[in-house]
Design a protein around this motif. Structure first.
Motif, PDB file in Angstrom:
ATOM      1  N   VAL A 116      42.376  30.089  28.658  1.00 34.85           N
ATOM      2  CA  VAL A 116      41.615  31.124  29.362  1.00 34.85           C
ATOM      3  C   VAL A 116      41.813  32.466  28.672  1.00 34.85           C
ATOM      4  O   VAL A 116      40.859  33.217  28.452  1.00 34.85           O
ATOM      5  CB  VAL A 116      42.045  31.200  30.841  1.00 34.85           C
ATOM      6  N   LYS A 117      43.041  32.763  28.299  1.00 31.67           N
ATOM      7  CA  LYS A 117      43.328  34.019  27.593  1.00 31.67           C
ATOM      8  C   LYS A 117      42.575  34.084  26.269  1.00 31.67           C
ATOM      9  O   LYS A 117      42.042  35.132  25.899  1.00 31.67           O
ATOM     10  CB  LYS A 117      44.833  34.153  27.344  1.00 31.67           C
ATOM     11  N   ASN A 146      46.751  29.544  41.695  1.00 35.21           N
ATOM     12  CA  ASN A 146      47.427  29.842  40.429  1.00 35.21           C
ATOM     13  C   ASN A 146      47.596  31.357  40.280  1.00 35.21           C
ATOM     14  O   ASN A 146      46.668  32.063  39.898  1.00 35.21           O
ATOM     15  CB  ASN A 146      46.610  29.274  39.267  1.00 35.21           C
ATOM     16  N   PHE A 147      48.782  31.836  40.579  1.00 31.35           N
ATOM     17  CA  PHE A 147      49.057  33.269  40.567  1.00 31.35           C
ATOM     18  C   PHE A 147      48.774  33.901  39.208  1.00 31.35           C
ATOM     19  O   PHE A 147      48.071  34.910  39.102  1.00 31.35           O
ATOM     20  CB  PHE A 147      50.517  33.525  40.956  1.00 31.35           C
ATOM     21  N   ASP A 148      49.335  33.314  38.150  1.00 34.75           N
ATOM     22  CA  ASP A 148      49.188  33.896  36.808  1.00 34.75           C
ATOM     23  C   ASP A 148      47.732  33.938  36.374  1.00 34.75           C
ATOM     24  O   ASP A 148      47.289  34.895  35.737  1.00 34.75           O
ATOM     25  CB  ASP A 148      50.016  33.107  35.787  1.00 34.75           C
ATOM     26  N   MET A 149      46.987  32.891  36.719  1.00 38.13           N
ATOM     27  CA  MET A 149      45.579  32.840  36.340  1.00 38.13           C
ATOM     28  C   MET A 149      44.788  33.916  37.081  1.00 38.13           C
ATOM     29  O   MET A 149      43.971  34.633  36.493  1.00 38.13           O
ATOM     30  CB  MET A 149      44.998  31.457  36.653  1.00 38.13           C
ATOM     31  N   GLN A 151      45.923  36.668  38.376  1.00 35.55           N
ATOM     32  CA  GLN A 151      46.347  37.977  37.880  1.00 35.55           C
ATOM     33  C   GLN A 151      45.668  38.328  36.560  1.00 35.55           C
ATOM     34  O   GLN A 151      45.154  39.448  36.388  1.00 35.55           O
ATOM     35  CB  GLN A 151      47.862  37.992  37.707  1.00 35.55           C
ATOM     36  N   HIS A 152      45.633  37.368  35.645  1.00 41.02           N
ATOM     37  CA  HIS A 152      45.046  37.656  34.339  1.00 41.02           C
ATOM     38  C   HIS A 152      43.543  37.880  34.448  1.00 41.02           C
ATOM     39  O   HIS A 152      42.999  38.788  33.803  1.00 41.02           O
ATOM     40  CB  HIS A 152      45.333  36.518  33.358  1.00 41.02           C
ATOM     41  N   LEU A 153      42.878  37.081  35.236  1.00 38.45           N
ATOM     42  CA  LEU A 153      41.434  37.246  35.398  1.00 38.45           C
ATOM     43  C   LEU A 153      41.097  38.606  36.004  1.00 38.45           C
ATOM     44  O   LEU A 153      40.163  39.285  35.566  1.00 38.45           O
ATOM     45  CB  LEU A 153      40.871  36.123  36.267  1.00 38.45           C
ATOM     46  N   LEU A 154      41.867  39.028  36.984  1.00 35.18           N
ATOM     47  CA  LEU A 154      41.637  40.340  37.592  1.00 35.18           C
ATOM     48  C   LEU A 154      41.854  41.454  36.569  1.00 35.18           C
ATOM     49  O   LEU A 154      41.082  42.423  36.511  1.00 35.18           O
ATOM     50  CB  LEU A 154      42.568  40.541  38.794  1.00 35.18           C
ATOM     51  N   ASN A 186      47.875  39.322  48.199  1.00 33.24           N
ATOM     52  CA  ASN A 186      48.127  40.743  47.937  1.00 33.24           C
ATOM     53  C   ASN A 186      47.338  41.236  46.734  1.00 33.24           C
ATOM     54  O   ASN A 186      46.868  42.376  46.714  1.00 33.24           O
ATOM     55  CB  ASN A 186      49.617  40.991  47.721  1.00 33.24           C
ATOM     56  N   MET A 187      47.207  40.377  45.732  1.00 35.05           N
ATOM     57  CA  MET A 187      46.438  40.775  44.558  1.00 35.05           C
ATOM     58  C   MET A 187      44.964  40.938  44.888  1.00 35.05           C
ATOM     59  O   MET A 187      44.308  41.871  44.417  1.00 35.05           O
ATOM     60  CB  MET A 187      46.593  39.727  43.436  1.00 35.05           C
TER      61      MET A 187
END
Length: 212
Positions: A116-117, A146-149, A151-154, A186-187
């Motif tokens: 994705v990155k 998926n927290f990391d996913m 977060q990165h997309l946002l 929260n995100m």
């Protein structure tokens, strides 16, 4: 399939002499480029086939092009080569397979954050909607919890207010889906509340200064 560049060169020469296409398919509708991706061959073979005119737009029986297949088979190095070549020749990075998914959407659904990155690094649209339900990558990442996913997309500009075909956005889904972690909630919601509270605090500050 044997990962043998010398043999690939030899067969490419024969194909040229027989005036056949480098994209000639086997019985499963797979081209040599498809097979190179599926078997995660050395990057030199992939580059050779592309230099000989292998078409990024060729698809298998399920509508998957080489980039879709790279996601399915976790061919990370090959994916970067394909994306660079696609960028150089203005080939669309948002092509859909027969299930209605782009390579980025597939990478998100399969929780492959590194891929994705890579897609986002090459400027792939972070807000593309699948043709099956209208879900964005962010929506799929949210459903995968998926927290990391998420977060990165946002961070890369994913829009939490884009609605799917049923009229539900990722922002809405936070309140509807069970099991979403508090950190993800929260995100999705917290940033919005933080912005509102910051704006109110700034107004109060200005009001207080004026009053003084």
């Amino acid at each position: 399939m044997k990962n043998d560049l010398a043999e690939v060169r030899k067969q490419a020469l024969m194909i040229n002499l027989w005036k056949l296409s480098i994209d000639t398919t086997n019985s499963n509708n797979l081209t040599p480029l498809h097979l190179a991706v599926i078997h995660n061959c050395d990057h030199s073979i992939v580059t050779f086939l592309l230099d000989r005119g292998a078409d990024l737009g060729c698809t298998d029986s399920e509508g998957n092009n080489a980039m879709h297949l790279a996601v399915f088979h976790n061919a990370k190095t090959i994916l970067r080569i394909l994306l660079q070549r696609a960028t150089d020749c203005n080939f669309s990075l948002n092509t859909f397979n027969y299930e209605g998914f782009t390579p980025l959407l597939l990478a998100t659904i399969e929780d492959k954050l590194d891929m994705v990155k890579t897609f986002l690094d090459f400027g792939v649209d972070a807000n593309v909607r699948d043709q099956k339900s209208g879900r964005t990558p962010l929506f799929h990442a949210l459903e995968n919890n998926n927290f990391d996913m998420v977060q990165h997309l946002l961070c890369c500009g994913a829009d939490k207010k884009i609605k799917n075909f049923s009229g539900t956005s990722a922002h809405d889904a936070v309140f509807e889906l069970e099991g979403i972690s508090p950190d993800i909630k929260n995100m999705i919601i917290g940033k919005e509340l933080f912005t509102v509270n910051s704006t109110r605090a700034e107004k109060r500050k200005k009001g207080g200064s004026t009053g003084g």
